[in-house]
Design an enzyme around this catalytic site. Structure first.
Site, PDB file in Angstrom:
ATOM      1  N   MET A   1       0.855  -1.188   0.000  1.00 21.50           N
ATOM      2  CA  MET A   1       0.000   0.000   0.000  1.00 21.50           C
ATOM      3  C   MET A   1       0.888   1.235   0.000  1.00 21.50           C
ATOM      4  O   MET A   1       1.899   1.271   0.691  1.00 21.50           O
ATOM      5  CB  MET A   1      -0.922  -0.035   1.221  1.00 21.50           C
ATOM      6  CG  MET A   1      -1.950   1.049   1.229  1.00 21.50           C
ATOM      7  SD  MET A   1      -3.499   0.571   1.988  1.00 21.50           S
ATOM      8  CE  MET A   1      -3.094   0.594   3.703  1.00 21.50           C
ATOM      9  N   TYR A   2       0.498   2.260  -0.734  1.00 21.87           N
ATOM     10  CA  TYR A   2       1.330   3.447  -0.919  1.00 21.87           C
ATOM     11  C   TYR A   2       1.088   4.454   0.201  1.00 21.87           C
ATOM     12  O   TYR A   2       0.648   5.562  -0.029  1.00 21.87           O
ATOM     13  CB  TYR A   2       1.032   4.093  -2.275  1.00 21.87           C
ATOM     14  CG  TYR A   2       1.317   3.191  -3.451  1.00 21.87           C
ATOM     15  CD1 TYR A   2       2.520   3.294  -4.146  1.00 21.87           C
ATOM     16  CD2 TYR A   2       0.402   2.233  -3.850  1.00 21.87           C
ATOM     17  CE1 TYR A   2       2.793   2.460  -5.214  1.00 21.87           C
ATOM     18  CE2 TYR A   2       0.666   1.397  -4.921  1.00 21.87           C
ATOM     19  CZ  TYR A   2       1.851   1.521  -5.590  1.00 21.87           C
ATOM     20  OH  TYR A   2       2.121   0.695  -6.648  1.00 21.87           O
ATOM     21  N   SER A   3       1.372   4.035   1.421  1.00 22.20           N
ATOM     22  CA  SER A   3       1.079   4.907   2.562  1.00 22.20           C
ATOM     23  C   SER A   3       2.319   5.615   3.069  1.00 22.20           C
ATOM     24  O   SER A   3       2.230   6.446   3.961  1.00 22.20           O
ATOM     25  CB  SER A   3       0.464   4.079   3.691  1.00 22.20           C
ATOM     26  OG  SER A   3       1.417   3.138   4.153  1.00 22.20           O
ATOM     27  N   GLY A   4       3.492   5.258   2.529  1.00 20.99           N
ATOM     28  CA  GLY A   4       4.730   5.892   2.986  1.00 20.99           C
ATOM     29  C   GLY A   4       5.342   5.223   4.198  1.00 20.99           C
ATOM     30  O   GLY A   4       6.187   5.818   4.864  1.00 20.99           O
ATOM     31  N   GLU A  80       8.080  -4.494   6.224  1.00 22.58           N
ATOM     32  CA  GLU A  80       7.116  -5.525   5.799  1.00 22.58           C
ATOM     33  C   GLU A  80       7.052  -6.642   6.851  1.00 22.58           C
ATOM     34  O   GLU A  80       7.079  -7.840   6.529  1.00 22.58           O
ATOM     35  CB  GLU A  80       7.490  -6.100   4.419  1.00 22.58           C
ATOM     36  CG  GLU A  80       7.605  -5.050   3.311  1.00 22.58           C
ATOM     37  CD  GLU A  80       6.276  -4.450   2.871  1.00 22.58           C
ATOM     38  OE1 GLU A  80       5.219  -4.917   3.361  1.00 22.58           O
ATOM     39  OE2 GLU A  80       6.286  -3.509   2.073  1.00 22.58           O
ATOM     40  N   HIS A  82       4.736  -7.771   8.616  1.00 22.33           N
ATOM     41  CA  HIS A  82       3.561  -8.664   8.597  1.00 22.33           C
ATOM     42  C   HIS A  82       3.835  -9.948   7.825  1.00 22.33           C
ATOM     43  O   HIS A  82       3.111 -10.920   7.963  1.00 22.33           O
ATOM     44  CB  HIS A  82       2.351  -7.943   7.991  1.00 22.33           C
ATOM     45  CG  HIS A  82       2.588  -7.425   6.610  1.00 22.33           C
ATOM     46  ND1 HIS A  82       3.314  -6.284   6.355  1.00 22.33           N
ATOM     47  CD2 HIS A  82       2.217  -7.905   5.403  1.00 22.33           C
ATOM     48  CE1 HIS A  82       3.378  -6.084   5.051  1.00 22.33           C
ATOM     49  NE2 HIS A  82       2.719  -7.053   4.441  1.00 22.33           N
ATOM     50  N   CYS A 136      -7.453   6.384  -1.210  1.00 20.24           N
ATOM     51  CA  CYS A 136      -8.361   5.446  -1.875  1.00 20.24           C
ATOM     52  C   CYS A 136      -8.360   5.705  -3.382  1.00 20.24           C
ATOM     53  O   CYS A 136      -8.589   6.836  -3.829  1.00 20.24           O
ATOM     54  CB  CYS A 136      -9.769   5.583  -1.318  1.00 20.24           C
ATOM     55  SG  CYS A 136     -10.958   4.520  -2.165  1.00 20.24           S
ATOM     56  N   CYS A 174     -10.555   2.880   0.741  1.00 15.26           N
ATOM     57  CA  CYS A 174     -11.134   3.247   2.036  1.00 15.26           C
ATOM     58  C   CYS A 174     -12.105   2.135   2.462  1.00 15.26           C
ATOM     59  O   CYS A 174     -12.400   1.218   1.694  1.00 15.26           O
ATOM     60  CB  CYS A 174     -11.848   4.594   1.953  1.00 15.26           C
ATOM     61  SG  CYS A 174     -13.370   4.539   0.995  1.00 15.26           S
ATOM     62  N   CYS A 177     -15.157   1.717   0.086  1.00 12.92           N
ATOM     63  CA  CYS A 177     -14.916   1.230  -1.280  1.00 12.92           C
ATOM     64  C   CYS A 177     -14.275  -0.164  -1.305  1.00 12.92           C
ATOM     65  O   CYS A 177     -14.134  -0.747  -2.374  1.00 12.92           O
ATOM     66  CB  CYS A 177     -14.012   2.203  -2.027  1.00 12.92           C
ATOM     67  SG  CYS A 177     -14.757   3.823  -2.283  1.00 12.92           S
TER      68      CYS A 177
HETATM   69 ZN    ZN Z   1     -13.040   5.110  -1.175  1.00 10.08          ZN
END
Ligand code: ZN
Length: 190
Positions: A1-4, A80, A82, A136, A174, A177
């Site tokens: 995921m591109y969350s930084g 990483e 997890h 998202c 999100c 979605c």
């Molecule tokens: Zn969304």
């Protein structure tokens, strides 16, 4: 995921290095994306040398092998996390109890939106937690979940929990979605 999250881990490791701390950096040996297995890499191309490990036990062994009584590791960072097998929370506690600062980056939830069990424990025992959010890809809201896609469509809930993805295999979503086909039936059967 591109969350930084890898960027945040690297930022903290760099600060520890500038401060002259003895730092050991690890990543899961499952994850060979973005620049290979010997580095932690961010989506924007930053790199940091890291040792690949498969599980908590081999991570502890590598820390012990790299340390001696006169020069113990002062900071241990794992990206990483997890993906790591074994009792990661116990290993992190052991390192922290020995005086190490432990910096871990990972996903809290799998593609279904269920917690990775080791991450639930780590979130509980950590002194500090920073939750980062991606955006998202459907609506632009802060994304907390990973949508696994197969041929562009949401993957069924029965898929394997751990599956390292390349570009297009996962999408940040999100809560509203995020979709897991088969998930509702699964809940009803319990
Ligand atoms: Zn969304």
């Amino acid at each position: 995921m591109y969350s930084g999250k890898s960027e945040e881990l690297m930022r903290r490791v760099r600060r520890a290095l500038i401060a002259g701390r003895r730092v050991e950096v690890f990543k899961s040996s499952l994850d060979d994306r973005y620049g290979g297995i010997g580095h932690v890499s961010s989506h924007d191309g930053l790199k940091l040398r890291a040792r690949p490990v498969a599980d908590a036990r081999s991570m502890l062994a590598a820390v012990a092998a790299a340390s001696d009584a006169a020069n113990p590791a002062e900071v241990v960072a794992v990206d990483e996390v997890h993906f790591l097998e074994g009792d990661v929370a116990a290993a992190a506690n052991q390192l922290a109890d020995s005086g190490c600062r432990v910096i871990l980056a990972g996903l809290d939830m799998d593609f279904r939106g269920d917690p990775f069990p080791a991450m639930s424990e780590l979130l509980a025992v950590a002194e500090q937690v920073l939750k980062l959010h991606a955006i998202c890809m459907k609506c632009g809201a802060p994304a907390t979940r990973n949508q696994r896609l197969i041929d562009g469509r949401p993957a069924h809930v029965s898929g394997p929990t751990v599956q390292v993805g390349g570009p297009g295999d996962y999408e940040a979503r999100c809560r509203a979605c995020h979709e897991t086909p088969g998930g509702e039936q699964e809940v009803r059967q319990r």
